[in-house]
Write a protein that holds these residues in place. Structure first.
Motif, PDB file in Angstrom:
ATOM      1  N   ARG A  21       0.810  -1.215   0.000  1.00  0.00           N
ATOM      2  CA  ARG A  21       0.000   0.000   0.000  1.00  0.00           C
ATOM      3  C   ARG A  21       0.846   1.270   0.000  1.00  0.00           C
ATOM      4  O   ARG A  21       0.357   2.334  -0.326  1.00  0.00           O
ATOM      5  N   LEU A  22       2.092   1.143   0.416  1.00  0.00           N
ATOM      6  CA  LEU A  22       2.925   2.332   0.596  1.00  0.00           C
ATOM      7  C   LEU A  22       4.164   2.269  -0.284  1.00  0.00           C
ATOM      8  O   LEU A  22       4.612   1.190  -0.663  1.00  0.00           O
ATOM      9  N   VAL A  23       4.674   3.426  -0.603  1.00  0.00           N
ATOM     10  CA  VAL A  23       5.928   3.471  -1.357  1.00  0.00           C
ATOM     11  C   VAL A  23       6.825   4.504  -0.667  1.00  0.00           C
ATOM     12  O   VAL A  23       6.340   5.527  -0.161  1.00  0.00           O
ATOM     13  N   LEU A  24       8.091   4.191  -0.612  1.00  0.00           N
ATOM     14  CA  LEU A  24       9.027   5.080   0.068  1.00  0.00           C
ATOM     15  C   LEU A  24       9.110   6.413  -0.667  1.00  0.00           C
ATOM     16  O   LEU A  24       9.360   6.452  -1.864  1.00  0.00           O
ATOM     17  N   GLY A  25       8.850   7.486   0.066  1.00  0.00           N
ATOM     18  CA  GLY A  25       8.968   8.812  -0.525  1.00  0.00           C
ATOM     19  C   GLY A  25      10.354   9.381  -0.273  1.00  0.00           C
ATOM     20  O   GLY A  25      11.340   8.654  -0.304  1.00  0.00           O
ATOM     21  N   SER A  26      10.410  10.647   0.034  1.00  0.00           N
ATOM     22  CA  SER A  26      11.715  11.292   0.236  1.00  0.00           C
ATOM     23  C   SER A  26      12.129  11.233   1.698  1.00  0.00           C
ATOM     24  O   SER A  26      11.297  11.123   2.583  1.00  0.00           O
TER      25      SER A  26
END
Lengths: 339, 87
Positions: A123-128
């Motif tokens: 559900r999540l993706v690594l952002g900054s």
């Protein structure tokens, strides 16, 4: 129905470096209106959350201790609960999550949690990763506090704060930031105010356009050479190879890096020209010994087809990394030729 | 030699007249030879007269490090379950 991946960005920085002030400013901007915030406070009485004017429903405070040392499962659970609340319409819909770490947190385990927890992975993706540095005390803090060096070293963006008190950024501080992480652009916040689109715009993946920007992510323009000081523990450097790398060689190389210096490989990110698949570059990313499976791009983002791998390491000599890759690649080529 | 420096282990590396690599460190005598043809190994690592095969350079490095560095504990790669880019 496909579910959009939600980027999770990490806002870190040493105690008193202005994280909360900046976050408070950002959350007032229209483009941050659909942001859920998780604040990790260290200590029995949390104060930072009192300073944040976010929707109560999409705001969670983690007060059980420092994220990096003991409550990784709490973070994963909190993220899971946040997603559940969103799915059930029990909080304002959000399309971005920001985790503000405690000032004493090592960001690496937090990134690893985002990479490895099965309940939230799809559900999540690594952002900054954004790191605030106080212009008044930053140089001294970086000199004394190992964790503050790591916070800077793993950043995709560095934000200088308190310049109103410090005057123009001191060359010694800027030099130190460059030594630790030359690839991360340095932005300036004025009393927490900052050009908001720039802050979290360095993710590999942009969920709005569903596209990747490898060049911005690697910040390659500043990484053509290493930026090191002989007595510095943490160093950033890049390895550039014109010749393609065999897939097996890349696998063995990453395994060897993890095996021999996993804890000291603070972050690694790169784009690699794989011999067996030259038209589709592989994007790689690792935090210490935890690696994402490579992401295969449909095409090269530019005419530059060289492999470029950026390393942020603690006491891992660049020359060893170069020799290791070369030797493994040669051996794999030799084995392939024998077959 | 680069590896010894990376591991912060004292020692020396020399090339023997027959092409083998000879490593001297931590009171151990280590010798690395190419394995004879038709063996499944590519390398033979001899540590204080005990000879073991190694399939790859990575395996050679592991054996040498274990011999030279008593604090060494290999860290295994862990693959993230989260995709780097959503599919």
């Amino acid at each position: 129905m496909s579910i959009e991946a939600i980027p999770v960005s990490v806002l870190t920085g040493f105690l008193g470096s202005g994280k909360t002030t900046m976050l408070r400013h950002l959350l007032r901007q229209p483009e941050f209106s659909r942001t859920a915030v998780i604040i990790n406070e260290f200590g029995e009485v949390g104060l930072d959350h009192e300073l944040i004017e976010a929707s109560e429903d999409s705001f969670i405070e983690l007060q059980t201790g420092c994220l990096c040392c003991k409550i990784r499962t709490d973070l994963a659970q909190t993220l899971g609960e946040l997603l559940q609340r969103r799915d059930e319409g029990r909080c304002a819909p959000f399309d971005r999550i920001v985790i503000e770490t405690s000032g004493l947190a090592d960001p690496a385990p937090i990134l690893q949690t985002l990479m490895t927890d099965t309940n939230i992975a799809n559900r999540l993706v690594l952002g900054s990763v954004v790191t605030t540095v106080d212009a008044v005390n930053g140089a001294g803090t970086l000199e004394r506090e190992g964790v503050s060096q790591k916070q800077v070293a793993v950043a995709d963006r560095i934000v200088l704060t308190k310049l109103d008190l410090a005057g123009p950024a001191k060359p010694v501080l800027l030099r130190r930031l460059e030594e630790l992480n030359a690839g991360a652009p340095v932005l300036v916040a004025d009393h927490g105010r900052i050009d908001s689109p720039l802050v979290f715009s360095s993710s590999l993946y942009d969920p709005q356009t569903k596209s990747t920007d490898v060049n911005a992510w690697l910040a390659q323009e500043t990484h053509g050479h290493s930026h090191t000081r002989h007595d510095a523990d943490i160093k950033a450097y890049a390895i550039v190879r014109q010749e393609p790398i065999q897939a097996m060689a890349l696998t063995l190389f990453l395994e060897a890096l993890a095996e021999h210096c996993g804890h000291d490989m603070l972050r690694l990110k790169g784009i690699v020209n794989i011999l067996e698949n030259p038209d589709r570059p592989a994007v790689i990313h690792g935090v210490q010994h935890v690696f994402h499976a490579p992401a295969w791009l449909d095409r090269w983002p530019s005419d530059n087809r060289s492999s470029r791998i950026v390393f942020i390491t603690r006491r891992v000599p660049q020359r060893w990394v170069e020799v290791l890759l070369e030797a493994i690649n040669e051996e794999v080529a030799e084995v392939a030729a024998d077959w | 030699m680069q590896s010894l420096a990376a591991w912060r282990v004292a020692g020396s590396v020399a090339r023997a007249s027959d092409g083998a690599l000879v490593i001297d460190g931590a009171s151990k005598d280590i010798r690395i030879d190419r394995a004879p043809p038709r063996l499944m190994f590519r390398w033979m690592v001899t540590i204080d007269s005990r000879k073991r095969g190694a399939l790859s350079l990575v395996a050679v490095l592991r054996q040498v490090r274990e011999a030279l560095d008593p604090r060494y504990a290999a860290v295994r790669v862990r693959i993230a379950v989260a995709p780097l880019v959503p599919s």
